[in-house]
Scaffold this motif. Sequence first.
Motif, mmCIF file in Angstrom:
data_model
loop_
_atom_site.group_PDB
_atom_site.id
_atom_site.type_symbol
_atom_site.label_atom_id
_atom_site.label_comp_id
_atom_site.label_asym_id
_atom_site.label_seq_id
_atom_site.Cartn_x
_atom_site.Cartn_y
_atom_site.Cartn_z
ATOM 1 N N LYS A 144 17.691 -35.925 59.891
ATOM 2 C CA LYS A 144 16.896 -35.074 59.008
ATOM 3 C C LYS A 144 15.492 -34.931 59.583
ATOM 4 N N ASP B 40 17.394 -31.907 70.350
ATOM 5 C CA ASP B 40 17.360 -30.502 69.943
ATOM 6 C C ASP B 40 16.500 -30.304 68.701
ATOM 7 N N GLY B 41 16.718 -31.161 67.700
ATOM 8 C CA GLY B 41 15.963 -31.035 66.455
ATOM 9 C C GLY B 41 14.475 -31.262 66.678
ATOM 10 N N ARG C 203 27.351 -33.727 47.926
ATOM 11 C CA ARG C 203 26.315 -33.302 48.879
ATOM 12 C C ARG C 203 25.412 -34.471 49.237
ATOM 13 N N ASP D 114 20.707 -39.101 71.846
ATOM 14 C CA ASP D 114 21.542 -38.189 71.078
ATOM 15 C C ASP D 114 20.994 -36.772 71.287
ATOM 16 N N ASN E 130 23.206 -39.158 60.836
ATOM 17 C CA ASN E 130 22.605 -38.035 60.127
ATOM 18 C C ASN E 130 21.158 -37.876 60.608
ATOM 19 N N TYR F 1 15.320 -29.538 58.798
ATOM 20 C CA TYR F 1 16.524 -29.694 59.623
ATOM 21 C C TYR F 1 17.356 -30.788 58.978
ATOM 22 N N ASP F 2 18.657 -30.578 58.880
ATOM 23 C CA ASP F 2 19.522 -31.605 58.289
ATOM 24 C C ASP F 2 20.920 -31.422 58.852
ATOM 25 N N GLU F 3 21.277 -32.244 59.828
ATOM 26 C CA GLU F 3 22.567 -32.095 60.494
ATOM 27 C C GLU F 3 23.167 -33.471 60.756
ATOM 28 N N ASP F 4 24.487 -33.498 60.797
ATOM 29 C CA ASP F 4 25.178 -34.703 61.237
ATOM 30 C C ASP F 4 25.580 -34.531 62.687
ATOM 31 N N SER F 5 25.142 -35.446 63.543
ATOM 32 C CA SER F 5 25.662 -35.468 64.904
ATOM 33 C C SER F 5 26.885 -36.374 64.890
ATOM 34 N N MET G 217 21.439 -34.105 69.886
ATOM 35 C CA MET G 217 21.025 -33.373 68.685
ATOM 36 C C MET G 217 19.663 -33.827 68.173
#
Lengths: 340, 340
Positions: free
Chosen positions: A148, A218-219, B103, A213, A146, A138-142, A215
């Motif tokens: 991961k 969720d992660g 990236r 947060d 960031n 998983y790798d997302e910016d909320s 996210m």
Amino acid sequence: MALRHYTLDFNLSAPADCPSTVRGLHSIFQEQEMTETVHDTEGHGYLATFIGKNGRLVILRVHSQGLVTVDLQCCEGDNIAQVDNLLNALEKKLKSLLHGNIRGVKRLPALTRGAAVDRYWPTADGRLVEYDIDRVVYDEDSAYQNIKILHSQQFGNILILNGDVNLAESDLPYTQAIMGRGKENYTGKEVLILGGGDGGILAEAVKLNVYIDQMVIDGCRTHMRKACGSVLDNLKGDCYQVRMTVLSIALFLRRDGTFMVYSVSDSTWEFLQLILDLSIKVLRPTGKYFTQGNCANLTEALALYEEQLGRLSCPVDFSKEVVCVPSYMELWVFYTVWKK
Amino acid sequence: MALRHYTLDFNLSAPADCPSTVRGLHSIFQEQEMTETVHDTEGHGYLATFIGKNGRLVILRVHSQGLVTVDLQCCEGDNIAQVDNLLNALEKKLKSLLHGNIRGVKRLPALTRGAAVDRYWPTADGRLVEYDIDRVVYDEDSAYQNIKILHSQQFGNILILNGDVNLAESDLPYTQAIMGRGKENYTGKEVLILGGGDGGILAEAVKLNVYIDQMVIDGCRTHMRKACGSVLDNLKGDCYQVRMTVLSIALFLRRDGTFMVYSVSDSTWEFLQLILDLSIKVLRPTGKYFTQGNCANLTEALALYEEQLGRLSCPVDFSKEVVCVPSYMELWVFYTVWKK
């Protein structure tokens, strides 16, 4: 693409005889059909670069004060056996050329640079450590950070927030430490978790309010189940309630013992003081405030934190213990704070 | 002398515009009065080396497949603030030049190369890890091996045999694991320790015979007292006896689960089989054989070991557990073996 970067270093008792050392290696580079460039170092030893096929690059330095360093860079897709052979040949030849003058030889595991799966997550005290990470889960910016989640063969999934290792599925000792190591009875108690979006503490505790947060929740709900179990599947259970409240001051506790601050204050320590003070204020007279401090080596940051504990509006006492959290690669200090 | 080696890497979504990237950095190198050499890479991207004062060296590579790498080497005595500033300037400029195409950016803690105090002791599964080692306490070659005791700020003194981290003063979990984690009652029992020259097990146990390298004992008695206490001060106590017997087959258990062999056999696994078989033979019918296996990640070596357990002349059963030994930087598997 990624680059593999090998190093091979010889620590010498006395400066090397530069011309004979350099000459002695020539046949190896010639065999590899590498093109040599010798550089003018303005009196700082011998420096040559060698460029070969497939973008291979060797940097040879014979320093004037008893150190010979070799760097070898190659593309990740290059023939590893060939590259190993080249390095073996250089090591063997240098050992024979420098024989009798060698204090130590060091050949580190190759650095992998620019890889899609980043294995290097330095410790809080700034040391280079390579994790056994084999995939990005998983790798997302909320809006806040960031997030991961990376898979480690031995530690399971690891939550990394803004580059800081937060918790791995192996890290029950973290959760146990921050909950008082089994010495606390939580029955019927009210618990407020600040941070804790990974669900590890929630999975162990009973009734709480979490500012979190969404996210991260969720992660972790999906990818950190060994840590959080099913407690994040529903934000309300029989005895707990997850409250997502993003305050104008954001409450994300970081591994370095500071909070991430997005508004209000530009002084992290000042903000930490505020949170600490507010937390101790809402603490019942017989309540306990458990918190992680910092890595055991950052003694100055720990001293500063303890100084802050002495400056709260309610006087407090505290105890601390040093805990080995498996995925941290460094010992970590946890605090228990209570009202005097 | 030692060298500090910094890396700064940009992972890109698309190949960089090479001429404009290179041109954009020129003013920085000019300011530093660094001499540029551009190399012919035979179509493998752009490669330039820059040599500055005090032996500073920068290697800039703009790879054709979306990776920009910067290496900066300087002598340990160089002005760290100046070097940091140079690296900061390069990072800032590259971020602006590559804007929208980045990236990931990775700047690792600097490698220290050729230092008198070596901080890099790779894990058994071959990962690069930097320890917080600040001084060499002991460094001698015995007839059998190199024996180092290095001081770590967080782990205390660490015993390193032939480059393998064996035990630190922080590593009570190792000793506890190999003694059955408090589940065994040792009262009145006979204990044979194979290896164990650090005294950690001896410090916990009662009656035993130890085949050991006298120099390991000597080093640990002085420098690993948090692990061994005073038990190594006298080789005979009320209830224990230390026997130094260097057999024609040498009995030094290594971290990788193998023994060091100096004669008899040139097959480590064959030798391990022999020791295991002899050990189980002298084991009482109700006795237990505790041993460390290997790091959790070396699953093939663990499987091989378990296969060997199935081939002993007495049939055995075994259990295993994974333990976090603080100074190991990796999880470790311990076995308990008993006669069926």
